[in-house]
Design an enzyme around this catalytic site. Sequence first.
Site: not given
Length: 516
Positions: A290, A309
């Site tokens: 993350e 993404e």
Amino acid sequence: MGDYLLTLVDTLDTLAVLGDKKGFQRAVKNTIKFLPNFDIDSHVQVFEVTIRILGGLLSAHIIATDEQNTLGMRLDLNGTYNGELLHLARDLGYRLLPAFEASPNATPYPRTNLKHGFARGETSNTCAAGVGTLLLEFGTLSRLTNETIFEDIARQALNDVWAARSKKNLFGNDFDLEKQRWVGTATGVGAGVDSLFEYMLKSYVYFGDEQYLRVFESSYTALLQYARDTVGGYAFFNIDMRSAEIASSWVDSLSAFIPGMMVLAGDVDGAESAYMLYYHIWRRFRALPERFNLFLREPDLLFYPLRPEFVESTYFLYRATRDPFYLDVGEMVLEDINQLQRTACGYASRHSVSTLELEERMESFFLSETMKYLYLLFDDENPLHFLDNNYVFTTEAHILLPLSPVREHGSAQYPRGSSFSSRKLIHSEHPPKAAKPPFYQVDNIRQKLRQAHPDDLFSQPKYATKGFPANGNGQVSLGKQRQCPILRELAVRVQYPVAASATRSNGGSSLQPQFE
């Protein structure tokens, strides 16, 4: 976010992309059956419910009524579909309006209740992305219903963010809408800001309004000038919106979308450079943590919830370059996810990229985005790849095909007699019955919309972005060098791996690029 078939609605158009007409028809039927309206006592984030649910409903409706039958999923001709998803979307749109109505300006409160409306005492802190990432869905809803209130208020919300930018044309990531000031002034291309840039550009592509293009160009120019590293262009830093000084040393996984957006903006060379950082992080951890600390070269936050993404950017770069390297990367990602995160009944989020520990959770965006982009990466014959029009993917990867024109006869997506093109403020006096509790009103919204005509929004900056100074070689020079050890290494000419080197050897975990 729960209590209303989130994953089912969020993945309706995924079934269409897969070419599964029976599955798509069944999913639409189940949505209509089990979700008659949004009269649900659920406390939701306006941003999340907009991109996941409203976007999912609108995308599926457009696909099911597409006169061109682009994906072969048209359902309205045989009587199995009669616009029920659009009615649901309209119902949801009205239930989100109290977040705007209660606001002292056009910026919506970040949360509201679908059944009871806005509750006093809600936090007034929101983020730039949460305010600016509503326009595609709200604008599409307006065009499909001829009720301009949705696009007009979303447009003014984006204008509020635009007006609050810094002198450098940068936005913060935490905005107090009641005090009309930035509480968090860090900016970049990651969480809190990311999809704002995406929607400025895509709103221009989809709606054709050049005002959106102008604000995107100003914002994107500022990002390149102040946030991108100045040697190789391999990373966008988190910086202060006012001083442009580095605010933190990490990049987050959400920022991996930026190469894909750069492709859409026509900056393919820049996209390829920005992509390489995320590629090497994935090779090391077989996932994107993350947050990854560029100075320490270690994750700050270890979990990986199957975010899309990196795959999204891989897909767009392959479509732009046809370089088989990106197919090899896609194969690597697919194998990693299957080997490390597949379970008996789905795919699980990874609790830590340093271990094999999983969480009992699969986010809806895994099926809506991650798997969709992976499938499209390898499906060269998909009908979407033969289109030459202005269709876009929303930030949740919902497909918005161009709307069918108004016809005198037949099933038109625009309502007959639409006056939307004249920009009249047509606000419904009869919201859906189920969405009209005793407190329902939009008087405050109406007043806000009367104060400025939509065409008067987005005035060009009182702060003009300076042109890029050129160095002695005639190349663009973007000011002070902001580099950290890994970027100094990446600034050496990076050689793209040959096909075989996109996979790991000996389970390799090195973040080192291959150099000439």
